[in-house]
Design a protein around this motif. Structure first.
Motif, PDB file in Angstrom:
ATOM      1  N   ALA A  11       1.575   5.817  -0.237  1.00 31.75           N
ATOM      2  CA  ALA A  11       0.705   4.336  -0.856  1.00 31.75           C
ATOM      3  C   ALA A  11       1.356   3.972   1.378  1.00 31.75           C
ATOM      4  O   ALA A  11       0.723   3.372   2.442  1.00 31.75           O
ATOM      5  CB  ALA A  11       1.981   3.502  -0.777  1.00 31.75           C
ATOM      6  N   GLY A  12       2.955   4.749   2.142  1.00 38.00           N
ATOM      7  CA  GLY A  12       2.626   4.394   2.982  1.00 38.00           C
ATOM      8  C   GLY A  12       2.717   5.850   4.250  1.00 38.00           C
ATOM      9  O   GLY A  12       2.712   5.421   4.943  1.00 38.00           O
ATOM     10  N   TRP A  13       2.025   6.828   3.685  1.00 31.92           N
ATOM     11  CA  TRP A  13       2.126   7.336   4.957  1.00 31.92           C
ATOM     12  C   TRP A  13       0.657   8.394   5.105  1.00 31.92           C
ATOM     13  O   TRP A  13       0.567   9.080   5.701  1.00 31.92           O
ATOM     14  CB  TRP A  13       3.274   8.241   5.021  1.00 31.92           C
ATOM     15  N   ALA A  14      -0.101   8.501   3.465  1.00 23.72           N
ATOM     16  CA  ALA A  14      -1.395   9.600   3.024  1.00 23.72           C
ATOM     17  C   ALA A  14      -2.140   8.457   3.610  1.00 23.72           C
ATOM     18  O   ALA A  14      -2.308   7.774   3.895  1.00 23.72           O
ATOM     19  CB  ALA A  14      -1.121  10.364   2.417  1.00 23.72           C
ATOM     20  N   ASP A  15      -3.581   9.285   3.249  1.00 25.82           N
ATOM     21  CA  ASP A  15      -4.581   8.455   3.590  1.00 25.82           C
ATOM     22  C   ASP A  15      -5.086   8.254   2.083  1.00 25.82           C
ATOM     23  O   ASP A  15      -4.422   8.004   1.376  1.00 25.82           O
ATOM     24  CB  ASP A  15      -5.980   9.546   4.068  1.00 25.82           C
ATOM     25  N   ALA A  16      -6.133   6.884   2.540  1.00 24.53           N
ATOM     26  CA  ALA A  16      -6.682   5.983   0.871  1.00 24.53           C
ATOM     27  C   ALA A  16      -7.274   7.335  -0.294  1.00 24.53           C
ATOM     28  O   ALA A  16      -7.281   6.315  -1.268  1.00 24.53           O
ATOM     29  CB  ALA A  16      -7.733   4.984   1.102  1.00 24.53           C
ATOM     30  N   LYS A  17      -7.765   8.269  -0.207  1.00 22.87           N
ATOM     31  CA  LYS A  17      -8.075   9.063  -0.420  1.00 22.87           C
ATOM     32  C   LYS A  17      -7.374   9.389  -1.139  1.00 22.87           C
ATOM     33  O   LYS A  17      -6.987   9.644  -3.159  1.00 22.87           O
ATOM     34  CB  LYS A  17      -8.704  10.530  -0.007  1.00 22.87           C
ATOM     35  N   ARG A  18      -6.466  10.281  -1.008  1.00 25.52           N
ATOM     36  CA  ARG A  18      -4.991  11.140  -1.628  1.00 25.52           C
ATOM     37  C   ARG A  18      -4.339   9.588  -2.150  1.00 25.52           C
ATOM     38  O   ARG A  18      -4.211   9.789  -4.057  1.00 25.52           O
ATOM     39  CB  ARG A  18      -4.039  11.014  -0.536  1.00 25.52           C
ATOM     40  N   VAL A  19      -3.979   8.571  -2.095  1.00 24.44           N
ATOM     41  CA  VAL A  19      -3.714   7.254  -2.867  1.00 24.44           C
ATOM     42  C   VAL A  19      -4.168   7.056  -4.397  1.00 24.44           C
ATOM     43  O   VAL A  19      -4.231   7.072  -5.244  1.00 24.44           O
ATOM     44  CB  VAL A  19      -3.901   5.629  -2.915  1.00 24.44           C
ATOM     45  N   ARG A  37      -5.568  -1.577  -0.529  1.00 22.56           N
ATOM     46  CA  ARG A  37      -7.289  -1.954  -0.857  1.00 22.56           C
ATOM     47  C   ARG A  37      -7.278  -1.147  -2.197  1.00 22.56           C
ATOM     48  O   ARG A  37      -7.526  -1.372  -2.901  1.00 22.56           O
ATOM     49  CB  ARG A  37      -8.392  -1.556  -0.174  1.00 22.56           C
ATOM     50  N   ALA A  38      -7.238   0.436  -2.021  1.00 15.79           N
ATOM     51  CA  ALA A  38      -6.989   1.078  -2.857  1.00 15.79           C
ATOM     52  C   ALA A  38      -6.096   0.707  -3.832  1.00 15.79           C
ATOM     53  O   ALA A  38      -6.317   0.780  -5.387  1.00 15.79           O
ATOM     54  CB  ALA A  38      -6.305   2.776  -2.514  1.00 15.79           C
ATOM     55  N   LEU A  39      -5.098   0.262  -3.703  1.00 14.32           N
ATOM     56  CA  LEU A  39      -3.846  -0.062  -4.556  1.00 14.32           C
ATOM     57  C   LEU A  39      -4.312  -1.537  -4.870  1.00 14.32           C
ATOM     58  O   LEU A  39      -3.934  -1.184  -6.197  1.00 14.32           O
ATOM     59  CB  LEU A  39      -2.374  -0.382  -3.867  1.00 14.32           C
ATOM     60  N   ARG A  40      -4.673  -1.802  -4.432  1.00 13.02           N
ATOM     61  CA  ARG A  40      -5.558  -3.176  -5.249  1.00 13.02           C
ATOM     62  C   ARG A  40      -6.560  -3.348  -6.290  1.00 13.02           C
ATOM     63  O   ARG A  40      -6.742  -4.371  -6.345  1.00 13.02           O
ATOM     64  CB  ARG A  40      -5.155  -4.599  -4.341  1.00 13.02           C
ATOM     65  N   GLY A  41      -7.467  -2.460  -5.539  1.00 14.42           N
ATOM     66  CA  GLY A  41      -8.993  -1.992  -6.088  1.00 14.42           C
ATOM     67  C   GLY A  41      -8.940  -1.890  -7.677  1.00 14.42           C
ATOM     68  O   GLY A  41      -7.867  -1.216  -8.221  1.00 14.42           O
ATOM     69  N   GLY A  42     -10.075  -1.581  -8.256  1.00 16.24           N
ATOM     70  CA  GLY A  42     -10.254  -1.160  -9.370  1.00 16.24           C
ATOM     71  C   GLY A  42      -9.061  -2.183 -10.894  1.00 16.24           C
ATOM     72  O   GLY A  42      -8.993  -3.227 -11.043  1.00 16.24           O
ATOM     73  N   ARG A  43      -9.713  -1.340 -11.848  1.00  9.93           N
ATOM     74  CA  ARG A  43      -9.074  -1.908 -13.097  1.00  9.93           C
ATOM     75  C   ARG A  43      -8.009  -1.793 -13.638  1.00  9.93           C
ATOM     76  O   ARG A  43      -6.705  -2.903 -13.877  1.00  9.93           O
ATOM     77  CB  ARG A  43      -9.742  -1.856 -13.992  1.00  9.93           C
ATOM     78  N   SER A  44      -7.143  -1.111 -12.786  1.00 11.56           N
ATOM     79  CA  SER A  44      -5.772  -0.383 -12.287  1.00 11.56           C
ATOM     80  C   SER A  44      -4.911  -1.110 -11.337  1.00 11.56           C
ATOM     81  O   SER A  44      -4.178  -0.710 -11.146  1.00 11.56           O
ATOM     82  CB  SER A  44      -6.021   1.154 -12.935  1.00 11.56           C
ATOM     83  N   GLY A  45      -5.521  -1.639 -10.717  1.00 10.97           N
ATOM     84  CA  GLY A  45      -5.384  -2.501  -9.542  1.00 10.97           C
ATOM     85  C   GLY A  45      -3.359  -3.175  -9.900  1.00 10.97           C
ATOM     86  O   GLY A  45      -2.817  -3.258 -11.088  1.00 10.97           O
ATOM     87  N   SER A  46      -3.078  -2.998  -8.275  1.00 12.23           N
ATOM     88  CA  SER A  46      -1.643  -3.920  -8.741  1.00 12.23           C
ATOM     89  C   SER A  46      -1.884  -5.249  -9.061  1.00 12.23           C
ATOM     90  O   SER A  46      -2.501  -5.729  -8.132  1.00 12.23           O
ATOM     91  CB  SER A  46      -0.878  -3.478  -7.184  1.00 12.23           C
ATOM     92  N   GLU A  47      -0.404  -5.697  -9.124  1.00 11.01           N
ATOM     93  CA  GLU A  47      -0.470  -7.289  -9.586  1.00 11.01           C
ATOM     94  C   GLU A  47       1.083  -7.664  -8.626  1.00 11.01           C
ATOM     95  O   GLU A  47       2.223  -7.197  -9.117  1.00 11.01           O
ATOM     96  CB  GLU A  47      -0.177  -7.313 -11.280  1.00 11.01           C
ATOM     97  N   PRO A  48       0.738  -7.846  -7.776  1.00  8.54           N
ATOM     98  CA  PRO A  48       1.735  -8.659  -6.478  1.00  8.54           C
ATOM     99  C   PRO A  48       2.704  -9.661  -7.446  1.00  8.54           C
ATOM    100  O   PRO A  48       3.472  -9.307  -7.115  1.00  8.54           O
ATOM    101  CB  PRO A  48       1.125  -8.675  -5.436  1.00  8.54           C
ATOM    102  N   GLY A  49       1.665 -10.046  -8.118  1.00  8.71           N
ATOM    103  CA  GLY A  49       3.106 -11.503  -8.824  1.00  8.71           C
ATOM    104  C   GLY A  49       3.487 -11.136  -9.988  1.00  8.71           C
ATOM    105  O   GLY A  49       4.542 -11.712 -10.769  1.00  8.71           O
TER     106      GLY A  49
END
Length: 75
Positions: A17-25, A59-71
């Motif tokens: 998440a901090g150092w690789a590209d979105a494809k890896r995430v 965007r990759a972490l927030r996207g899709g049905r398994s996306g991150s929920e910040p709150g």
């Protein structure tokens, strides 16, 4: 998925998440890593990506049905 594999995926997702590209995430998310679970120090992948200025990873972490929920609260 067993506990050992889950921990390994979470560690890799946090690093990516901090150092690789979105494809890896995205690949780690497809493999079963949870974008809402914190790493060993309590840091979540979404926070790491935003602090490291990685908008594609956010965007990759927030996207899709398994996306991150910040709150979402931790137990």
């Amino acid at each position: 998925m067993n506990r050992r594999r889950r921990k390994k995926l979470q560690r890799r997702l946090l690093e990516a998440a901090g150092w690789a590209d979105a494809k890896r995430v995205a690949a780690l998310l497809r493999a079963g890593a949870d974008p809402n679970s914190p790493g060993p120090g309590g840091t979540r992948p979404l926070y790491r990506a935003s602090v490291q200025n990685m908008p594609d990873n956010v965007r990759a972490l927030r996207g899709g049905r398994s996306g991150s929920e910040p709150g979402k609260r931790l137990r």
